[in-house]
Design an enzyme around this catalytic site. Structure first.
Site, PDB file in Angstrom:
ATOM      1  N   ASN A 162       0.806  -1.237   0.000  1.00 26.09           N
ATOM      2  CA  ASN A 162       0.000   0.000   0.000  1.00 26.09           C
ATOM      3  C   ASN A 162       0.834   1.280   0.000  1.00 26.09           C
ATOM      4  O   ASN A 162       0.480   2.252  -0.662  1.00 26.09           O
ATOM      5  CB  ASN A 162      -1.014  -0.010   1.152  1.00 26.09           C
ATOM      6  CG  ASN A 162      -0.364  -0.127   2.502  1.00 26.09           C
ATOM      7  OD1 ASN A 162       0.654  -0.810   2.656  1.00 26.09           O
ATOM      8  ND2 ASN A 162      -0.914   0.531   3.487  1.00 26.09           N
ATOM      9  N   GLU A 261       3.668  -4.769  12.326  1.00 27.88           N
ATOM     10  CA  GLU A 261       2.698  -3.680  12.126  1.00 27.88           C
ATOM     11  C   GLU A 261       1.598  -4.249  11.228  1.00 27.88           C
ATOM     12  O   GLU A 261       1.847  -4.534  10.052  1.00 27.88           O
ATOM     13  CB  GLU A 261       3.394  -2.468  11.503  1.00 27.88           C
ATOM     14  CG  GLU A 261       4.457  -1.911  12.450  1.00 27.88           C
ATOM     15  CD  GLU A 261       5.271  -0.739  11.911  1.00 27.88           C
ATOM     16  OE1 GLU A 261       5.942  -0.092  12.711  1.00 27.88           O
ATOM     17  OE2 GLU A 261       5.241  -0.493  10.689  1.00 27.88           O
ATOM     18  N   CYS A 295      -3.077   1.636   6.330  1.00 23.74           N
ATOM     19  CA  CYS A 295      -3.514   0.858   7.490  1.00 23.74           C
ATOM     20  C   CYS A 295      -4.185   1.737   8.531  1.00 23.74           C
ATOM     21  O   CYS A 295      -4.973   1.267   9.334  1.00 23.74           O
ATOM     22  CB  CYS A 295      -2.323   0.152   8.108  1.00 23.74           C
ATOM     23  SG  CYS A 295      -1.049   1.312   8.632  1.00 23.74           S
ATOM     24  N   GLU A 473       7.707   0.810  16.630  1.00 23.21           N
ATOM     25  CA  GLU A 473       8.859   1.344  15.914  1.00 23.21           C
ATOM     26  C   GLU A 473       8.710   2.869  15.910  1.00 23.21           C
ATOM     27  O   GLU A 473       7.742   3.417  16.410  1.00 23.21           O
ATOM     28  CB  GLU A 473       8.940   0.744  14.509  1.00 23.21           C
ATOM     29  CG  GLU A 473       9.158  -0.773  14.560  1.00 23.21           C
ATOM     30  CD  GLU A 473       9.612  -1.403  13.262  1.00 23.21           C
ATOM     31  OE1 GLU A 473      10.408  -0.785  12.545  1.00 23.21           O
ATOM     32  OE2 GLU A 473       9.162  -2.515  12.958  1.00 23.21           O
TER      33      GLU A 473
END
Ligand code: NAD
Ligand code: 6OD
Length: 492
Positions: A162, A261, A295, A473
């Site tokens: 993405n 993630e 996301c 992160e």
């Protein structure tokens, strides 16, 4: 804007192993989501090439890279950032070709962030200092304690389609800044900017074997071979929660550090006291940016009842007004990434209809003309009327779509937001500062934006709770993940 040529037009993308570009034995097509036509071939790595990449990375750790001064490593990373900037138009053209994303998005977000990731982590790693302190024990012994960070070793980086360059460099940059060697695998849907990145890394003078790139799919393919490779020391992954679960099983066998993630089903809470126009513009952005394929995108919008009807009507009007088409024509909405993703999104539109949704905008595939008829377009969609138990409200769709529902109290809004298997991001829109803090602090998510969305500072912790990920992160959190501290205790 004039169309900049796709850098690999009609050619074959290669893997990058031990400082050399090498073809894999099999090929798959890289398709243009705007038309469905083939852009180029991609040569996929076989298992032996994955082995070679891991071996090259291991060897690089023992060579110049392993001995290099931190300042020199960071200087090379800044050269990578400069290399991305110098080839900005190539990177933009490659990202737009692979994804069909709006040109403005690639120019303003994807590619600048690719460069910024290298600059930021170079600066952070260079400035990093670990605390030292003196210790005195009850029986009178004294010592000085300090810690030195060591690289994890060979890090496998697996990234999605993405935001291809942004998300790969988000992991590659800090991993290199911490002195690791890498084998990276981009999504099979988006191999191009990763290949350009390998070219830039080579040109920057990063030694052979430090950054290796393999192409191919995930399951029963290079992705799986890489994450289950016994000589990989750590795995960092961005993608679907179900893929994360599969990769976790591979990591468990070697008790390897992981950073995940994953997916989201992100809420926006819109209170009646908000700045209506700002909340509307922010929600349009958070639902439809990158065709809903971020996301962090909002898929669940909860609006306080006094402004519910007005907000739904305004949001639907904005959705209907979004231009759909070729990214190079300035369209705000491009295609989704693939025919499979289009079918998945349209499947959710049909499911939502069966579950009782009322569609205020979209709900289908737009009729496209000419070459675009072969593209993977879905309509920006706004729906209401579903119960909180509906699958379309609970499952991540990852397309340009949201469901809007009313709420009557702060408590109810927070309850709706948290009633999810995911916990990645949320947006709260209110003018009441106390409420903003009170509500934001109760939302189960890795990040909560108040009166904004996707405003990023690369020093902040980034990640998700529940099905949305493991670990954080960003800034020192990345440096902590990509290195292992050894505590040295010197008695004196
Ligand atoms: P995906 O999980 O299908 O694929 C991601 C990567 O994993 C690809 O490179 C793929 O080839 C690889 N892969 C697949 N199966 C594998 C296996 N068994 N072993 C090793 N590698 C494997 O995800 P996607 O469809 O590319 O991306 C969309 C998803 O990613 C959405 O769920 C989205 O929410 C999520 N995402 C999360 C974040 C975040 O920061 N939390 C960011 C971007 C995307
Ligand atoms: O901004 C970032 O650092 C980041 N990792 C964004 C993720 C977006 C998901 O698609």
């Amino acid at each position: 804007m004039n169309r900049h040529p796709y850098p690999f037009a009609g050619g074959a993308l290669r893997n990058f192993i031990d400082g050399r570009f090498v073809e894999g034995p099999t090929r798959f097509p890289n398709l243009d989501p705007v038309t469905g036509a083939k852009l180029a071939d991609v040569t996929a790595a076989d298992r032996a090439m994955v082995d070679q990449a891991v071996t090259a990375a291991r060897a690089a750790l023992k060579g110049d890279w392993g001995r290099m001064a931190q300042a020199e490593r960071c200087r090379l990373l800044v050269r990578v950032a400069e290399g991305i900037e110098a080839r900005f138009d190539d990177f933009v053209a490659a990202e737009v070709a692979d994804t069909g994303k709006p040109l403005a998005h690639a120019r303003a977000v994807d590619i600048p962030r690719g460069a910024a990731n290298f600059r930021s982590f170079a600066a952070l790693a260079e400035a990093r200092a670990m605390p030292s302190f003196q210790t005195r024990t009850a029986d009178g012994r004294t010592a000085i304690n300090y810690s030195i960070p060591r690289p994890l070793g060979v890090v496998a980086v697996i990234s999605p389609w993405n935001l291809p360059l942004l998300l790969m460099s988000w992991k590659v940059a800090p991993a290199l800044a911490c002195g690791n060697a890498i084998v990276a695998k981009p999504s099979e849907e988006t191999p191009s900017t990763a290949t350009l990145l390998a070219e830039v890394i080579e040109a920057a003078g990063i030694p052979p074997g430090v950054f290796n790139l393999i192409h191919g799919a995930g399951a029963n393919a290079p992705g799986e071979w890489l994450v289950s490779h016994p000589d990989v020391d750590a795995i960092t992954f961005t993608g679907e929660s179900s893929t994360g679960s599969t990769i976790m099983r591979a990591a468990a066998a070697g008790v390897k550090p992981i950073s995940f993630e994953l997916g989201g089903k992100n809420p926006a809470l819109i209170f009646a006291d908000c700045d209506f126009e700002a909340a509307l513009a922010g929600t349009v952005r958070s639902v439809f940016s990158n065709c809903g394929q971020v996301c962090l995108c909002t898929e669940r919008v909860y609006v306080e009842r006094p402004i519910f009807d007005r907000f739904v009507a305004a949001l639907a009007e904005k959705a209907r007004a979004l231009s759909i088409g070729d990214p190079w024509s300035g369209a705000a909405i491009g295609p989704v990434i693939s025919a499979q993703q289009r079918d998945k999104v349209l499947g959710y539109y049909r499911l939502a209809a069966e579950e009782g949704a009322h569609f205020h905008a979209g709900g289908d595939a737009p009729a496209m003309e000419g070459a675009l008829a072969g593209g993977y377009f879905v309509a920006p969609t706004v729906m209401t009327g579903l119960p909180e138990t509906a699958r379309a409200v609970r499952e991540e769709i990852f397309g340009p779509v949201c469901h809007v529902a009313p709420f009557d109290s702060e408590e109810q809004a927070i309850g709706y937001a948290n009633d999810s298997a995911y916990g990645l991001a949320a947006a709260v829109w209110t003018r009441d500062v106390s409420r903003a803090h009170r509500v934001a602090g109760q939302i189960e998510a890795g990040i909560v934006w108040v009166n904004d969305w996707f405003l990023r500072d690369l020093r902040t912790p980034f990640g998700g709770v529940k099905l949305s990920g493991i670990g954080r992160e960003g800034g020192e959190h990345s440096l902590n993940f990509y290195s292992e501290p050894t505590n040295i205790c010197v008695s004196f």
